[in-house]
Design a protein around this motif. Structure first.
Motif, PDB file in Angstrom:
ATOM      1  N   UNK A  24       0.836  -1.203   0.000  1.00 12.94           N
ATOM      2  CA  UNK A  24       0.000   0.000   0.000  1.00 12.94           C
ATOM      3  C   UNK A  24       0.869   1.250   0.000  1.00 12.94           C
ATOM      4  N   UNK A  25       1.910   1.256   0.830  1.00 10.84           N
ATOM      5  CA  UNK A  25       2.791   2.412   0.910  1.00 10.84           C
ATOM      6  C   UNK A  25       3.482   2.719  -0.401  1.00 10.84           C
ATOM      7  N   UNK A  26       3.979   1.685  -1.090  1.00 12.77           N
ATOM      8  CA  UNK A  26       4.692   1.949  -2.342  1.00 12.77           C
ATOM      9  C   UNK A  26       3.741   2.271  -3.483  1.00 12.77           C
ATOM     10  N   UNK A  27       2.549   1.691  -3.461  1.00 10.41           N
ATOM     11  CA  UNK A  27       1.539   2.065  -4.460  1.00 10.41           C
ATOM     12  C   UNK A  27       1.181   3.538  -4.328  1.00 10.41           C
ATOM     13  N   UNK A  28       0.988   4.001  -3.105  1.00 10.39           N
ATOM     14  CA  UNK A  28       0.668   5.413  -2.885  1.00 10.39           C
ATOM     15  C   UNK A  28       1.797   6.307  -3.379  1.00 10.39           C
ATOM     16  N   UNK A  29       3.041   5.881  -3.116  1.00 10.85           N
ATOM     17  CA  UNK A  29       4.187   6.685  -3.524  1.00 10.85           C
ATOM     18  C   UNK A  29       4.309   6.749  -5.036  1.00 10.85           C
ATOM     19  N   UNK A  30       4.095   5.627  -5.716  1.00 12.92           N
ATOM     20  CA  UNK A  30       4.173   5.601  -7.180  1.00 12.92           C
ATOM     21  C   UNK A  30       3.083   6.479  -7.786  1.00 12.92           C
ATOM     22  N   UNK A  31       1.867   6.347  -7.274  1.00 14.48           N
ATOM     23  CA  UNK A  31       0.776   7.161  -7.811  1.00 14.48           C
ATOM     24  C   UNK A  31       1.037   8.648  -7.588  1.00 14.48           C
ATOM     25  N   UNK A 154       5.864  -8.022  -6.553  1.00 11.26           N
ATOM     26  CA  UNK A 154       5.296  -6.726  -6.965  1.00 11.26           C
ATOM     27  C   UNK A 154       5.984  -5.591  -6.214  1.00 11.26           C
ATOM     28  N   UNK A 155       6.369  -5.838  -4.953  1.00  5.82           N
ATOM     29  CA  UNK A 155       7.151  -4.838  -4.222  1.00  5.82           C
ATOM     30  C   UNK A 155       8.455  -4.551  -4.956  1.00  5.82           C
ATOM     31  N   UNK A 156       9.103  -5.620  -5.428  1.00  5.98           N
ATOM     32  CA  UNK A 156      10.361  -5.448  -6.160  1.00  5.98           C
ATOM     33  C   UNK A 156      10.123  -4.616  -7.423  1.00  5.98           C
ATOM     34  N   UNK A 157       9.098  -4.983  -8.185  1.00 10.42           N
ATOM     35  CA  UNK A 157       8.802  -4.234  -9.407  1.00 10.42           C
ATOM     36  C   UNK A 157       8.540  -2.763  -9.104  1.00 10.42           C
ATOM     37  N   UNK A 158       7.764  -2.490  -8.069  1.00 10.82           N
ATOM     38  CA  UNK A 158       7.420  -1.106  -7.744  1.00 10.82           C
ATOM     39  C   UNK A 158       8.628  -0.315  -7.277  1.00 10.82           C
ATOM     40  N   UNK A 159       9.472  -0.914  -6.449  1.00 12.88           N
ATOM     41  CA  UNK A 159      10.655  -0.204  -5.955  1.00 12.88           C
ATOM     42  C   UNK A 159      11.638   0.053  -7.091  1.00 12.88           C
ATOM     43  N   UNK A 160      11.912  -0.965  -7.888  1.00 12.83           N
ATOM     44  CA  UNK A 160      12.869  -0.810  -8.992  1.00 12.83           C
ATOM     45  C   UNK A 160      12.387   0.258  -9.963  1.00 12.83           C
ATOM     46  N   UNK A 161      11.113   0.220 -10.322  1.00 16.75           N
ATOM     47  CA  UNK A 161      10.617   1.187 -11.307  1.00 16.75           C
ATOM     48  C   UNK A 161      10.379   2.565 -10.701  1.00 16.75           C
ATOM     49  N   UNK A 162      10.164   2.644  -9.401  1.00 13.95           N
ATOM     50  CA  UNK A 162      10.130   3.960  -8.753  1.00 13.95           C
ATOM     51  C   UNK A 162      11.489   4.637  -8.893  1.00 13.95           C
ATOM     52  N   UNK A 163      12.541   3.864  -8.700  1.00 12.99           N
ATOM     53  CA  UNK A 163      13.891   4.414  -8.880  1.00 12.99           C
ATOM     54  C   UNK A 163      14.134   4.782 -10.336  1.00 12.99           C
ATOM     55  N   UNK A 164      13.625   3.959 -11.279  1.00 11.64           N
ATOM     56  CA  UNK A 164      13.747   4.302 -12.702  1.00 11.64           C
ATOM     57  C   UNK A 164      13.092   5.652 -12.987  1.00 11.64           C
ATOM     58  N   UNK A 165      11.898   5.871 -12.428  1.00 10.03           N
ATOM     59  CA  UNK A 165      11.195   7.138 -12.648  1.00 10.03           C
ATOM     60  C   UNK A 165      11.979   8.313 -12.071  1.00 10.03           C
ATOM     61  N   UNK A 166      12.537   8.115 -10.898  1.00 16.06           N
ATOM     62  CA  UNK A 166      13.324   9.175 -10.269  1.00 16.06           C
ATOM     63  C   UNK A 166      14.506   9.553 -11.141  1.00 16.06           C
ATOM     64  N   UNK A 167      15.225   8.551 -11.625  1.00 16.22           N
ATOM     65  CA  UNK A 167      16.416   8.815 -12.438  1.00 16.22           C
ATOM     66  C   UNK A 167      16.049   9.437 -13.780  1.00 16.22           C
ATOM     67  N   UNK A 168      14.935   9.004 -14.362  1.00 15.98           N
ATOM     68  CA  UNK A 168      14.571   9.477 -15.694  1.00 15.98           C
ATOM     69  C   UNK A 168      14.041  10.899 -15.684  1.00 15.98           C
ATOM     70  N   UNK A 169      13.294  11.264 -14.635  1.00 16.00           N
ATOM     71  CA  UNK A 169      12.579  12.540 -14.650  1.00 16.00           C
ATOM     72  C   UNK A 169      13.162  13.589 -13.711  1.00 16.00           C
TER      73      UNK A 169
END
Length: 270
Positions: A24-31, A154-169
Motif C-alpha cells: 500500500x505504501x509503495x503504491x501510494x508513492x508511485x501514484x 510486486x514490491x520489487x517491481x514497484x521499488x525498482x521502477x520507482x527508482x527508474x522514474x526518479x532517475x529518468x525525470x
C-alpha cells in the motif's frame, strides 16, 4: 548474527501484514510521483531501452494488474509451490522480450499512463487481503507460486521502477522503507542462491547480509572478502541498471579481497 542466518534462504519468510502495508505504501508513492510528472517529463527516455516514461508508467500498471489477474485465474493443480522467489528473479530475463512487446503495445493504446496506474490500484484494492495469503497458489508462467510470494515480487517491481522514474525525470518517487527492505533482501537471497558459497560476505546495511561465492570458507573474525553497498546501489547492480565498475567509481560500492568482484554474477534480475 550466526553464520547460518547469513546464508541466502529461498525459504525466507515474509510477514503478510508487513507485505500488505509495504505494498500500500509503495503504491501510494508511485501514484503520487506519477501525478507530479508533466507531459514533457512523460515523453522523456526512461533509461530502459526503447521506452519513454509513458511506456514505463503503463508497464508499472501492468505489474500491478498482474495480482488480481492471477488471483482470478484457475488454481494450479499442484499442492506445493514450484516457483520460489529466487527462481522468479532468475526467470525475469527470459520474459524480457515478451514484457517489452506488451509494454509497447499497451502504451501505444493508452494515452494516459497515470490513469492506468490509478485504475490498476483501484482493481487491486478489493483483493489485497487475498494477495497476501500464505496458503493460496497462483499460476505463474513458470509454475505454481504462492500468492504471498508473487505479491512480494510486486514490491520489487514497484521499488525498482520507482527508482527508474526518479532517475529518468528528476522527480523523486518516495520509497517505502519496508518495500525497500523486502526488495534488497529478495535480490540478496537470489544472488546467494545463484552463486552459493561462503567466501564473500555481501553487506547491504541496514537490510541484509549474506555469504556467497564458492571458495575457502570463512569462520571467524572479519571476512577476507567483503562487498558493501547502500540499498539503491545494490538494487541498481542486481537489476543491471549499473555495472560493477561504475558503482565502484561512485564510492557507493566497496569491495575488498581477491574474490570480492561479484560483477560476473550480476545482474540477478533481468
Amino acid at each position: 548474527m550466526p553464520p547460518a542466518n547469513r546464508r541466502a534462504r529461498e525459504s525466507r519468510t515474509y510477514d503478510p501484514a508487513m507485505v500488505r502495508k509495504a505494498l500500500i505504501g509503495q503504491l501510494e508513492a508511485v501514484a503520487e510521483g506519477a501525478r507530479q510528472l508533466t507531459p514533457e517529463q512523460r515523453a522523456l527516455p526512461s533509461g530502459l531501452p526503447g521506452w519513454d516514461v509513458h511506456a514505463l508508467l503503463v508497464h508499472i500498471a501492468l505489474q500491478i494488474d498482474a495480482v488480481p489477474r492471477m488471483l482470478g485465474a484457475p488454481a494450479p493443480r499442484v499442492a506445493k509451490p514450484e516457483v520460489s522467489l529466487a527462481s522468479w528473479a532468475w526467470a525475469t530475463a527470459g520474459a524480457a522480450a515478451e514484457l517489452d512487446d506488451q509494454a509497447r503495445s499497451e502504451a501505444a493504446g493508452s494515452p494516459d499512463g497515470v490513469a492506468r496506474i490509478e485504475a490498476a490500484i483501484a482493481d487491486l484494492e478489493p483483493v489485497l487481503e487475498a494477495a497476501v495469503r500464505e496458503d493460496v497458489l497462483v499460476p505463474h508462467p513458470g509454475g505454481a507460486m504462492r500468492v504471498l510470494d508473487f505479491t512480494v515480487t510486486r514490491l520489487v517491481e514497484l521499488v525498482v521502477h520507482s527508482d527508474d522514474l526518479t532517475r529518468a525525470t528528476g522527480t523523486p518517487v518516495r520509497l517505502n522503507r519496508q518495500a525497500l527492505a523486502s526488495t534488497v533482501r529478495l535480490l540478496v537471497d537470489a544472488l546467494a542462491a545463484k552463486a552459493p558459497g561462503r567466501s564473500v560476505e555481501l553487506r547491504v546495511p541496514p537490510f541484509a547480509v549474506t555469504q556467497c561465492v564458492e571458495g575457502p570458507r570463512h569462520t571467524r573474525g572479519t571476512p577476507p572478502n567483503v562487498v558493501e553497498a547502500d540499498a539503491i546501489t545494490w538494487i541498481r547492480l542486481a537489476t543491471g541498471r549499473t555495472d560493477w565498475a561504475a558503482a565502484l567509481a561512485t564510492g557507493r560500492l566497496t569491495a575488498s579481497g581477491e574474490r570480492a568482484d561479484l560483477g560476473g554474477h550480476l545482474p540477478v534480475l533481468g
